[in-house]
Write an enzyme that holds these catalytic residues in place. Sequence first.
Site, PDB file in Angstrom:
ATOM      1  N   ASN A  32       0.824  -1.215   0.000  1.00  0.00           N
ATOM      2  CA  ASN A  32       0.000   0.000   0.000  1.00  0.00           C
ATOM      3  C   ASN A  32       0.858   1.265   0.000  1.00  0.00           C
ATOM      4  O   ASN A  32       0.337   2.365   0.112  1.00  0.00           O
ATOM      5  CB  ASN A  32      -0.972   0.020   1.201  1.00  0.00           C
ATOM      6  CG  ASN A  32      -0.258   0.209   2.522  1.00  0.00           C
ATOM      7  OD1 ASN A  32       0.976   0.161   2.588  1.00  0.00           O
ATOM      8  ND2 ASN A  32      -1.020   0.417   3.582  1.00  0.00           N
ATOM      9  N   ASP A  56      -4.203  -2.519   0.240  1.00  0.00           N
ATOM     10  CA  ASP A  56      -3.972  -2.588   1.680  1.00  0.00           C
ATOM     11  C   ASP A  56      -4.436  -3.972   2.154  1.00  0.00           C
ATOM     12  O   ASP A  56      -5.630  -4.285   2.065  1.00  0.00           O
ATOM     13  CB  ASP A  56      -4.781  -1.465   2.351  1.00  0.00           C
ATOM     14  CG  ASP A  56      -4.530  -1.398   3.841  1.00  0.00           C
ATOM     15  OD1 ASP A  56      -4.294  -2.461   4.460  1.00  0.00           O
ATOM     16  OD2 ASP A  56      -4.567  -0.280   4.391  1.00  0.00           O
ATOM     17  N   LEU A  77       4.971  -9.836   4.864  1.00  0.00           N
ATOM     18  CA  LEU A  77       5.970  -8.898   5.397  1.00  0.00           C
ATOM     19  C   LEU A  77       5.404  -7.501   5.618  1.00  0.00           C
ATOM     20  O   LEU A  77       6.101  -6.636   6.150  1.00  0.00           O
ATOM     21  CB  LEU A  77       7.170  -8.802   4.443  1.00  0.00           C
ATOM     22  CG  LEU A  77       8.240  -9.880   4.590  1.00  0.00           C
ATOM     23  CD1 LEU A  77       7.800 -11.172   3.908  1.00  0.00           C
ATOM     24  CD2 LEU A  77       9.562  -9.420   4.019  1.00  0.00           C
ATOM     25  N   ARG A 110      -7.723 -21.904   2.414  1.00  0.00           N
ATOM     26  CA  ARG A 110      -8.628 -22.201   1.300  1.00  0.00           C
ATOM     27  C   ARG A 110      -7.899 -22.858   0.128  1.00  0.00           C
ATOM     28  O   ARG A 110      -8.400 -23.794  -0.467  1.00  0.00           O
ATOM     29  CB  ARG A 110      -9.326 -20.911   0.853  1.00  0.00           C
ATOM     30  CG  ARG A 110     -10.524 -21.171  -0.001  1.00  0.00           C
ATOM     31  CD  ARG A 110     -11.623 -20.125   0.094  1.00  0.00           C
ATOM     32  NE  ARG A 110     -11.307 -18.921   0.801  1.00  0.00           N
ATOM     33  CZ  ARG A 110     -11.081 -17.723   0.237  1.00  0.00           C
ATOM     34  NH1 ARG A 110     -11.137 -17.594  -1.063  1.00  0.00           N
ATOM     35  NH2 ARG A 110     -10.858 -16.666   0.976  1.00  0.00           N
ATOM     36  N   TYR A 149       3.543  -2.724  18.036  1.00  0.00           N
ATOM     37  CA  TYR A 149       4.359  -3.577  17.165  1.00  0.00           C
ATOM     38  C   TYR A 149       4.592  -4.942  17.820  1.00  0.00           C
ATOM     39  O   TYR A 149       4.226  -5.980  17.264  1.00  0.00           O
ATOM     40  CB  TYR A 149       5.681  -2.860  16.903  1.00  0.00           C
ATOM     41  CG  TYR A 149       6.585  -3.541  15.903  1.00  0.00           C
ATOM     42  CD1 TYR A 149       6.222  -3.670  14.561  1.00  0.00           C
ATOM     43  CD2 TYR A 149       7.839  -4.031  16.288  1.00  0.00           C
ATOM     44  CE1 TYR A 149       7.073  -4.273  13.646  1.00  0.00           C
ATOM     45  CE2 TYR A 149       8.687  -4.628  15.372  1.00  0.00           C
ATOM     46  CZ  TYR A 149       8.308  -4.747  14.050  1.00  0.00           C
ATOM     47  OH  TYR A 149       9.155  -5.343  13.141  1.00  0.00           O
ATOM     48  N   THR A 179      17.961  -5.864  10.863  1.00  0.00           N
ATOM     49  CA  THR A 179      18.504  -6.104   9.523  1.00  0.00           C
ATOM     50  C   THR A 179      18.783  -4.756   8.879  1.00  0.00           C
ATOM     51  O   THR A 179      18.055  -3.788   9.111  1.00  0.00           O
ATOM     52  CB  THR A 179      17.483  -6.916   8.701  1.00  0.00           C
ATOM     53  OG1 THR A 179      17.255  -8.160   9.389  1.00  0.00           O
ATOM     54  CG2 THR A 179      17.973  -7.204   7.305  1.00  0.00           C
TER      55      THR A 179
HETATM   56  N1  LIG Z   1      14.180  -4.619   8.877  1.00  0.00           N
HETATM   57  C1  LIG Z   1      14.272  -5.142  10.089  1.00  0.00           C
HETATM   58  O1  LIG Z   1      15.271  -4.936  10.800  1.00  0.00           O
HETATM   59  C2  LIG Z   1      13.163  -6.019  10.617  1.00  0.00           C
HETATM   60  C3  LIG Z   1      13.335  -6.601  11.884  1.00  0.00           C
HETATM   61  C4  LIG Z   1      12.311  -7.392  12.389  1.00  0.00           C
HETATM   62  C5  LIG Z   1      11.173  -7.641  11.643  1.00  0.00           C
HETATM   63  N2  LIG Z   1      11.051  -7.088  10.418  1.00  0.00           N
HETATM   64  C6  LIG Z   1       9.794  -7.326   9.691  1.00  0.00           C
HETATM   65  O2  LIG Z   1      10.046  -7.476   8.305  1.00  0.00           O
HETATM   66  C7  LIG Z   1       8.985  -6.874   7.553  1.00  0.00           C
HETATM   67  C8  LIG Z   1       9.550  -5.880   6.564  1.00  0.00           C
HETATM   68  O3  LIG Z   1      10.249  -4.858   7.253  1.00  0.00           O
HETATM   69  P1  LIG Z   1      11.029  -3.704   6.473  1.00  0.00           P
HETATM   70  O4  LIG Z   1      12.204  -3.358   7.279  1.00  0.00           O
HETATM   71  O5  LIG Z   1      11.204  -4.089   5.057  1.00  0.00           O
HETATM   72  O6  LIG Z   1       9.974  -2.516   6.591  1.00  0.00           O
HETATM   73  P2  LIG Z   1       9.444  -1.502   5.459  1.00  0.00           P
HETATM   74  O7  LIG Z   1       8.684  -0.459   6.179  1.00  0.00           O
HETATM   75  O8  LIG Z   1      10.574  -1.076   4.588  1.00  0.00           O
HETATM   76  O9  LIG Z   1       8.495  -2.430   4.606  1.00  0.00           O
HETATM   77  C9  LIG Z   1       7.180  -2.729   4.982  1.00  0.00           C
HETATM   78  C10 LIG Z   1       6.307  -2.664   3.742  1.00  0.00           C
HETATM   79  O10 LIG Z   1       4.965  -3.020   4.067  1.00  0.00           O
HETATM   80  C11 LIG Z   1       4.072  -2.123   3.393  1.00  0.00           C
HETATM   81  N3  LIG Z   1       2.815  -2.118   4.133  1.00  0.00           N
HETATM   82  C12 LIG Z   1       2.598  -1.696   5.407  1.00  0.00           C
HETATM   83  N4  LIG Z   1       1.312  -1.856   5.741  1.00  0.00           N
HETATM   84  C13 LIG Z   1       0.684  -2.393   4.657  1.00  0.00           C
HETATM   85  C14 LIG Z   1      -0.644  -2.804   4.398  1.00  0.00           C
HETATM   86  N5  LIG Z   1      -1.623  -2.659   5.318  1.00  0.00           N
HETATM   87  N6  LIG Z   1      -0.935  -3.318   3.180  1.00  0.00           N
HETATM   88  C15 LIG Z   1       0.025  -3.459   2.244  1.00  0.00           C
HETATM   89  N7  LIG Z   1       1.311  -3.098   2.438  1.00  0.00           N
HETATM   90  C16 LIG Z   1       1.640  -2.584   3.643  1.00  0.00           C
HETATM   91  C17 LIG Z   1       4.808  -0.792   3.388  1.00  0.00           C
HETATM   92  O11 LIG Z   1       4.353   0.121   2.435  1.00  0.00           O
HETATM   93  C18 LIG Z   1       6.245  -1.255   3.119  1.00  0.00           C
HETATM   94  O12 LIG Z   1       6.514  -1.339   1.740  1.00  0.00           O
HETATM   95  C19 LIG Z   1       8.023  -6.253   8.564  1.00  0.00           C
HETATM   96  O13 LIG Z   1       6.963  -7.150   8.791  1.00  0.00           O
HETATM   97  C20 LIG Z   1       8.877  -6.124   9.803  1.00  0.00           C
HETATM   98  O14 LIG Z   1       8.096  -6.166  10.970  1.00  0.00           O
HETATM   99  C21 LIG Z   1      12.009  -6.265   9.892  1.00  0.00           C
END
Ligand SMILES: NC(=O)c1ccc[n+]([C@@H]2O[C@H](COP(=O)([O-])OP(=O)(O)OC[C@H]3O[C@@H](n4cnc5c(N)ncnc54)[C@H](O)[C@@H]3O)[C@@H](O)[C@H]2O)c1
Length: 319
Positions: A32, A56, A77, A110, A149, A179
Amino acid sequence: MNVVITGAAGFVGSHLCERFLSEGACVFGVDNFSTGVSGNLSDAVRNPAFQLLTADVSHDFDDVISRAAAPDIVLHLASAASPLEYSVRSIETMEVNSAGSAHCLEWCKRVGARFVFASTSEAYGDPTEHPQSEEYWGNVNPIGPRSCYDESKRFGEALSMAYSRLHGVDVRIARVFNTYGPRMRAHDGRVVPNFIRQALCGDAVTVYGEGSQTRSFCFVEDLCEGLYRLATRQSASGTVVNLGNPDERTIAELAEVVSRLIGVPLRVEHGPLPVDDPRRRCPDISRAKRLLGWEPTTNLEEGLSKTIAYFRGELVAAK
Ligand SMILES: NC(=O)c1ccc[n+]([C@@H]2O[C@H](COP(=O)([O-])OP(=O)(O)OC[C@H]3O[C@@H](n4cnc5c(N)ncnc54)[C@H](O)[C@@H]3O)[C@@H](O)[C@H]2O)c1
């Protein structure tokens, strides 16, 4: 193999799309664009095996189901991931990890697809056990500023296991530790982009507290290899696995390494420690080694050098 990746335009999601495409998978990305960036997918969109839908996943899931081919694997993710972003999007963050996860799981039930949930080391809260193994239940403040979170990720994990137990859905949960790498946003508030941006601009780096708190930093390509194996290995069904780099460093040490690699003298400015900030964070990755044959292969200096090169390019492009 048909793969759906939610959060495809994000930092990790975009690298993961490329990882699956490189294996010949057809990838349907959903985002989104709340924190995602279309430029992250500029390589992926040139591949005919990639499709992108702006939607979304908390609210518009019918769109996803009607547009995507039946998936073999859904990797969820989508979620804000930096404290700065999930504090301003706290309700959306809770929705995407609860309703968004439920939509994905119901679809997996499903069509008989596998579900991979990107959970987090934040599920351990401010840990009282060190290093953190998957058996540790965590120490989380359920009403603190990070709870939107931490608790919604914990709910997503519990929901995944309920679908596994009640409906036999093949679920896999990754507890992802800090990461970093190219495509992080310069202003997303996380420590690696903060330090690199500040040092490249000749500013002092902001260290919260004394800098003695620790984190373990995993390079994004290593994480994506771990996620790929978690999603595709038969041995990983029904498990939760820590994915992170056990090379634990203090934040003060990180500031020193970033300044040295950029070639500027270290200048530090101290700020107040955020509420409920974890003091120590380091994964026990024995399970990932055993089940997935996975461990990180990129050391901190090497990964930071690649990340710094990316940020230099971004700064030049922005001028
Ligand atoms: N990067 C890290 O260090 C880290 C650590 C622990 C967990 N994670 C998990 O990995 C995943 C990705 O993290 P990231 O660092 O790439 O974050 P990011 O914010 O770069 O990416 C998250 C993506 O999800 C999209 N998004 C958010 N809500 C949405 C929705 N309702 N519908 C559709 N898209 C949606 C955002 O637009 C974004 O592109 C997350 O779930 C995060 O919790 C990341």
